[in-house]
Write a protein that holds these residues in place. Structure first.
Motif, PDB file in Angstrom:
ATOM      1  N   ARG A 115      -3.023  12.919  -7.966  1.00  0.00           N
ATOM      2  CA  ARG A 115      -3.804  11.707  -7.649  1.00  0.00           C
ATOM      3  C   ARG A 115      -4.695  11.305  -8.817  1.00  0.00           C
ATOM      4  NH1 ARG A 115      -4.863   9.469  -2.690  1.00  0.00           N
ATOM      5  NH2 ARG A 115      -7.074   9.204  -3.209  1.00  0.00           N
ATOM      6  N   TRP A 116      -5.140  12.291  -9.581  1.00  0.00           N
ATOM      7  CA  TRP A 116      -5.995  11.993 -10.731  1.00  0.00           C
ATOM      8  C   TRP A 116      -5.156  11.528 -11.922  1.00  0.00           C
ATOM      9  CZ3 TRP A 116      -6.709  15.039 -15.391  1.00  0.00           C
ATOM     10  CH2 TRP A 116      -7.719  14.542 -16.215  1.00  0.00           C
ATOM     11  N   VAL A 117      -4.080  12.270 -12.218  1.00  0.00           N
ATOM     12  CA  VAL A 117      -3.241  11.922 -13.368  1.00  0.00           C
ATOM     13  C   VAL A 117      -2.509  10.599 -13.153  1.00  0.00           C
ATOM     14  CG1 VAL A 117      -1.252  12.661 -14.754  1.00  0.00           C
ATOM     15  CG2 VAL A 117      -2.959  14.341 -14.045  1.00  0.00           C
ATOM     16  N   HIS A 118      -2.010  10.389 -11.936  1.00  0.00           N
ATOM     17  CA  HIS A 118      -1.221   9.184 -11.630  1.00  0.00           C
ATOM     18  C   HIS A 118      -1.997   8.266 -10.682  1.00  0.00           C
ATOM     19  CE1 HIS A 118       2.091  11.373 -13.479  1.00  0.00           C
ATOM     20  NE2 HIS A 118       1.920  12.351 -12.616  1.00  0.00           N
ATOM     21  N   HIS A 119      -3.289   8.113 -10.957  1.00  0.00           N
ATOM     22  CA  HIS A 119      -4.160   7.343 -10.065  1.00  0.00           C
ATOM     23  C   HIS A 119      -3.655   5.919  -9.887  1.00  0.00           C
ATOM     24  CE1 HIS A 119      -7.756   5.086  -8.785  1.00  0.00           C
ATOM     25  NE2 HIS A 119      -8.117   6.227  -8.209  1.00  0.00           N
ATOM     26  N   ASP A 120      -3.197   5.294 -10.942  1.00  0.00           N
ATOM     27  CA  ASP A 120      -2.742   3.897 -10.857  1.00  0.00           C
ATOM     28  C   ASP A 120      -1.493   3.757  -9.999  1.00  0.00           C
ATOM     29  OD1 ASP A 120      -4.813   3.228 -12.507  1.00  0.00           O
ATOM     30  OD2 ASP A 120      -3.605   3.134 -14.342  1.00  0.00           O
ATOM     31  N   LEU A 121      -0.736   4.829  -9.859  1.00  0.00           N
ATOM     32  CA  LEU A 121       0.496   4.775  -9.068  1.00  0.00           C
ATOM     33  C   LEU A 121       0.290   5.242  -7.629  1.00  0.00           C
ATOM     34  CD1 LEU A 121       3.060   6.303 -11.611  1.00  0.00           C
ATOM     35  CD2 LEU A 121       2.598   3.888 -11.171  1.00  0.00           C
ATOM     36  N   LYS A 122      -0.566   6.224  -7.436  1.00  0.00           N
ATOM     37  CA  LYS A 122      -0.665   6.878  -6.136  1.00  0.00           C
ATOM     38  C   LYS A 122      -1.817   6.397  -5.265  1.00  0.00           C
ATOM     39  CE  LYS A 122       1.776  11.236  -6.807  1.00  0.00           C
ATOM     40  NZ  LYS A 122       2.481  11.179  -5.510  1.00  0.00           N
ATOM     41  N   VAL A 123      -2.795   5.730  -5.839  1.00  0.00           N
ATOM     42  CA  VAL A 123      -3.978   5.341  -5.073  1.00  0.00           C
ATOM     43  C   VAL A 123      -4.068   3.819  -4.989  1.00  0.00           C
ATOM     44  CG1 VAL A 123      -6.486   5.527  -4.885  1.00  0.00           C
ATOM     45  CG2 VAL A 123      -5.163   7.424  -5.847  1.00  0.00           C
ATOM     46  N   VAL A 124      -4.312   3.309  -3.772  1.00  0.00           N
ATOM     47  CA  VAL A 124      -4.462   1.874  -3.543  1.00  0.00           C
ATOM     48  C   VAL A 124      -5.771   1.630  -2.802  1.00  0.00           C
ATOM     49  CG1 VAL A 124      -1.969   1.529  -3.452  1.00  0.00           C
ATOM     50  CG2 VAL A 124      -3.237   1.909  -1.324  1.00  0.00           C
ATOM     51  N   ALA A 125      -6.211   0.394  -2.807  1.00  0.00           N
ATOM     52  CA  ALA A 125      -7.420   0.026  -2.074  1.00  0.00           C
ATOM     53  C   ALA A 125      -7.097  -0.050  -0.590  1.00  0.00           C
ATOM     54  CB  ALA A 125      -7.948  -1.311  -2.575  1.00  0.00           C
ATOM     55  N   PRO A 126      -7.854   0.653   0.267  1.00  0.00           N
ATOM     56  CA  PRO A 126      -7.599   0.576   1.711  1.00  0.00           C
ATOM     57  C   PRO A 126      -7.741  -0.865   2.200  1.00  0.00           C
ATOM     58  CG  PRO A 126      -9.096   2.391   1.194  1.00  0.00           C
ATOM     59  CD  PRO A 126      -8.966   1.572  -0.054  1.00  0.00           C
ATOM     60  N   SER A 127      -6.878  -1.240   3.128  1.00  0.00           N
ATOM     61  CA  SER A 127      -6.888  -2.613   3.636  1.00  0.00           C
ATOM     62  C   SER A 127      -6.934  -2.613   5.155  1.00  0.00           C
ATOM     63  CB  SER A 127      -5.634  -3.358   3.151  1.00  0.00           C
ATOM     64  OG  SER A 127      -5.547  -4.632   3.757  1.00  0.00           O
ATOM     65  N   PRO A 128      -7.723  -3.548   5.759  1.00  0.00           N
ATOM     66  CA  PRO A 128      -7.748  -3.637   7.231  1.00  0.00           C
ATOM     67  C   PRO A 128      -6.460  -4.232   7.793  1.00  0.00           C
ATOM     68  CG  PRO A 128      -9.064  -5.396   6.258  1.00  0.00           C
ATOM     69  CD  PRO A 128      -8.642  -4.510   5.132  1.00  0.00           C
ATOM     70  N   GLN A 129      -5.648  -4.850   6.938  1.00  0.00           N
ATOM     71  CA  GLN A 129      -4.404  -5.455   7.396  1.00  0.00           C
ATOM     72  C   GLN A 129      -3.353  -4.378   7.658  1.00  0.00           C
ATOM     73  OE1 GLN A 129      -3.157  -8.316   4.493  1.00  0.00           O
ATOM     74  NE2 GLN A 129      -5.037  -9.540   4.632  1.00  0.00           N
ATOM     75  N   ALA A 130      -2.431  -4.720   8.537  1.00  0.00           N
ATOM     76  CA  ALA A 130      -1.333  -3.810   8.832  1.00  0.00           C
ATOM     77  C   ALA A 130      -0.388  -3.737   7.641  1.00  0.00           C
ATOM     78  CB  ALA A 130      -0.583  -4.282  10.075  1.00  0.00           C
ATOM     79  N   PRO A 131       0.194  -2.569   7.385  1.00  0.00           N
ATOM     80  CA  PRO A 131       1.146  -2.460   6.267  1.00  0.00           C
ATOM     81  C   PRO A 131       2.353  -3.371   6.477  1.00  0.00           C
ATOM     82  CG  PRO A 131       0.498  -0.289   7.081  1.00  0.00           C
ATOM     83  CD  PRO A 131      -0.006  -1.281   8.069  1.00  0.00           C
ATOM     84  N   ALA A 132       2.932  -3.806   5.379  1.00  0.00           N
ATOM     85  CA  ALA A 132       4.158  -4.601   5.457  1.00  0.00           C
ATOM     86  C   ALA A 132       5.297  -3.727   5.966  1.00  0.00           C
ATOM     87  CB  ALA A 132       4.488  -5.174   4.085  1.00  0.00           C
ATOM     88  N   LEU A 133       6.346  -4.379   6.423  1.00  0.00           N
ATOM     89  CA  LEU A 133       7.509  -3.633   6.897  1.00  0.00           C
ATOM     90  C   LEU A 133       8.150  -2.860   5.745  1.00  0.00           C
ATOM     91  CD1 LEU A 133       9.174  -6.302   9.204  1.00  0.00           C
ATOM     92  CD2 LEU A 133       7.918  -4.249   9.926  1.00  0.00           C
ATOM     93  N   PRO A 134       8.715  -1.690   6.026  1.00  0.00           N
ATOM     94  CA  PRO A 134       9.384  -0.933   4.964  1.00  0.00           C
ATOM     95  C   PRO A 134      10.451  -1.746   4.235  1.00  0.00           C
ATOM     96  CG  PRO A 134       9.112   0.442   6.895  1.00  0.00           C
ATOM     97  CD  PRO A 134       8.681  -0.936   7.286  1.00  0.00           C
ATOM     98  N   SER A 135      11.166  -2.599   4.961  1.00  0.00           N
ATOM     99  CA  SER A 135      12.206  -3.409   4.320  1.00  0.00           C
ATOM    100  C   SER A 135      11.608  -4.355   3.291  1.00  0.00           C
ATOM    101  CB  SER A 135      12.985  -4.196   5.367  1.00  0.00           C
ATOM    102  OG  SER A 135      12.119  -5.047   6.115  1.00  0.00           O
ATOM    103  N   ALA A 136      10.399  -4.888   3.559  1.00  0.00           N
ATOM    104  CA  ALA A 136       9.740  -5.770   2.595  1.00  0.00           C
ATOM    105  C   ALA A 136       9.303  -4.984   1.369  1.00  0.00           C
ATOM    106  CB  ALA A 136       8.546  -6.458   3.251  1.00  0.00           C
ATOM    107  N   GLN A 137       8.816  -3.775   1.580  1.00  0.00           N
ATOM    108  CA  GLN A 137       8.417  -2.934   0.453  1.00  0.00           C
ATOM    109  C   GLN A 137       9.636  -2.571  -0.400  1.00  0.00           C
ATOM    110  OE1 GLN A 137       6.652   0.311   2.569  1.00  0.00           O
ATOM    111  NE2 GLN A 137       4.969  -0.917   3.381  1.00  0.00           N
ATOM    112  N   ILE A 138      10.744  -2.272   0.265  1.00  0.00           N
ATOM    113  CA  ILE A 138      11.973  -1.942  -0.460  1.00  0.00           C
ATOM    114  C   ILE A 138      12.495  -3.165  -1.205  1.00  0.00           C
ATOM    115  CG2 ILE A 138      14.407  -1.331  -0.136  1.00  0.00           C
ATOM    116  CD1 ILE A 138      13.502   0.566   2.090  1.00  0.00           C
ATOM    117  N   ALA A 139      12.405  -4.341  -0.573  1.00  0.00           N
ATOM    118  CA  ALA A 139      12.880  -5.570  -1.224  1.00  0.00           C
ATOM    119  C   ALA A 139      12.093  -5.849  -2.497  1.00  0.00           C
ATOM    120  CB  ALA A 139      12.762  -6.746  -0.258  1.00  0.00           C
ATOM    121  N   ALA A 140      10.796  -5.530  -2.500  1.00  0.00           N
ATOM    122  CA  ALA A 140       9.986  -5.739  -3.700  1.00  0.00           C
ATOM    123  C   ALA A 140      10.469  -4.854  -4.845  1.00  0.00           C
ATOM    124  CB  ALA A 140       8.515  -5.446  -3.387  1.00  0.00           C
TER     125      ALA A 140
END
Length: 476
Positions: free
Chosen positions: A52-77
């Motif tokens: 998490r420290w070495v790959h902070h830009d890849l592994k850590v995101v800002a928490p969001s109150p919104q619901a996560p997108a569908l896995p298919s949308a994440q895969i499409a990106a």
């Protein structure tokens, strides 16, 4: 000068020298390996926070109150940026963590893309197992040495067991006043390093013995044989596998990274919604072979899709951070697997890719006694089972193991003769050496590669010493 403790009987003295000789050989061969494994193992104990420290830009995101997108949308990106087939989808273990999407590129290289689960922003990518902890694990397992790495691990672990057992025999009190629980002398004296080696070794040796034994499952001969022996038996293989559902020729290890006892587990087969049995048999007979090929990863007509599969896994209550291996071919299944720090939370679930029906749901409680014991040992070996205490204990043990190696090397350096390596002298009766060698060979039967190496060293020692004969007069 330091002195070797003198036993009360000549017989014990003869065995002391014979055991000391083999303890020396064991140390000569494996101390560099043991020090390397201790250093890399200590780093791997804290793999998650370090990653998490070495790959902070890849592994850590800002928490969001919104619901996560569908896995298919994440895969499409991801697929919009990188051509290839998605073979694995890993949910976030934490609310501020990214999801990981494994992609098999057209050149057959595996890449892992990190995606913000809410915004679907692709944060970057690394080669599969290319994180800092992945590299450390490869260093720890000597994978960089190629196909011979597992053999070296097995030989080193076996000689480490020999090193500990002979070391405990040499340490055993024989009337001496020091070197048992206290360290005598000064750092410039060999006595100081001998006592430091003995006192450190007597307690950390038991930990080293445990780590050597629990590291054996990854070995190329002993590990594979025990794995094959344990699988398919009530005492080893998960009891939940033996259910009345069709099984394919695909194995769990082809799709994901299962626990050691599950590496030989076969995957169940999805029930085809229409009659394409010949095509299904063709896929079933060829997928998952040829060096871990992933087979046909293209979506099948009538499959429920990744969104429905993930929803189903969530309803089943899998621990966050689980990975989903996508179906391979018309008989493939959606496989979710999770291996949290608590070994009791291990779980693997297979879904029919067309109906979403649970074909298999197995966890640690379904393993046989042998399987549970082996997996518990592996989990403790990795520093996971008892959380912070487990990691701190092994961290201190790794430091002590390095000290054990350093003190052994210094002690040898101070006693070695000019122009020689300082092999401990033979006892007067060569029968004594032969008896000790025969006892060691009994252990070599349990660990074949270690046994072969023991025979090689024994023959060389026999020839070099003129048939285990003492060259000069001896007081013993």
């Amino acid at each position: 000068m330091d002195t070797i403790p003198t036993p009360r009987t000549p017989g014990r003295w003869r065995f002391y020298r014979a055991v000391w000789r083999w303890h020396f050989y064991a140390g000569l061969f494996v101390l560099p390996f043991i020090a390397w494994l201790a250093l890399t193992g200590a780093a791997y104990l804290y793999q998650k926070p370090i990653d998490r420290w070495v790959h902070h830009d890849l592994k850590v995101v800002a928490p969001s109150p919104q619901a996560p997108a569908l896995p298919s949308a994440q895969i499409a990106a991801v697929t919009a940026l990188s051509p290839g087939d998605v073979f694995r989808y890993t949910t976030s273990e934490r609310t501020d963590g990214s999801v990981e999407i494994g992609v098999l590129r057209p050149n057959r290289q595996r890449e892992v893309y990190y995606v913000d689960p809410t915004t679907t922003q692709v944060l970057g990518h690394l080669p599969d197992k290319g994180t800092f902890s992945g590299v450390v694990r490869r260093l720890h397992s000597l994978d960089l040495l190629g196909d011979y790495a597992s053999a070296l691990i097995e030989i080193a672990a076996g000689w480490a067991i020999l090193l500990v057992l002979t070391g405990l025999y040499l340490w055993w009190p024989r009337g001496q006043k020091g070197g048992i629980t206290t360290v005598r002398g000064q750092p410039r004296q060999r006595l100081f390093w001998r006592d430091l080696h003995a006192v450190t070794g007597v307690w950390v040796g038991l930990v080293l013995l445990f780590l050597a034994v629990t590291g054996m499952p990854w070995s190329v001969v002993w590990g594979k044989q025990v794995n094959a022996w344990a699988n398919g038996q009530d005492y080893g293989y998960p009891a939940g596998v033996r259910v009345q559902v069709p099984m394919s020729q695909q194995r769990l290890a082809d799709a994901t990274s299962p626990t050691w006892s599950m590496e030989q587990a076969r995957l169940p087969a999805s029930a085809l919604p229409h009659a394409h049995h010949a095509d299904a048999e063709k896929h079933d007979g060829h997928e998952g072979h040829g060096g871990g090929a992933l087979g046909d990863l293209s979506p099948q007509p009538g499959a429920i899709g990744i969104d429905a599969a993930v929803q189903r896994f969530n309803r089943l209550g899998l621990t966050p951070g689980y990975s989903v291996a996508l179906p391979r071919g018309p008989l493939g299944v959606y496989t979710a697997s999770v291996y949290p720090e608590d070994v009791a939370g291990q779980r693997v679930v297979h879904l029919d890719q067309y109906s979403g029906r649970v074909l298999l749901d197995m966890g640690y409680a379904d393993y046989g006694a042998l399987g549970r014991g082996l997996e518990w040992g592996i989990n403790v070996h990795l520093g996971q089972e008892y959380g912070t205490f487990n990691r701190l204990f092994l961290l201190v043990a790794c430091a002590a193991i390095v000290m054990l190696c350093v003190s052994g090397a210094v002690m040898w350096w101070k006693r070695r003769p000019l122009g020689g390596i300082g092999v401990p002298p033979l006892p007067k009766e060569r029968r004594t050496v032969a008896i000790v060698f025969a006892l060691l060979c009994v252990g070599g039967v349990l660990f074949p590669l270690v046994g072969v190496s023991l025979l090689v060293v024994g023959v060389l020692d026999f020839v070099a010493s003129g048939g285990w004969r003492t060259p000069g007069p001896s007081r013993n």
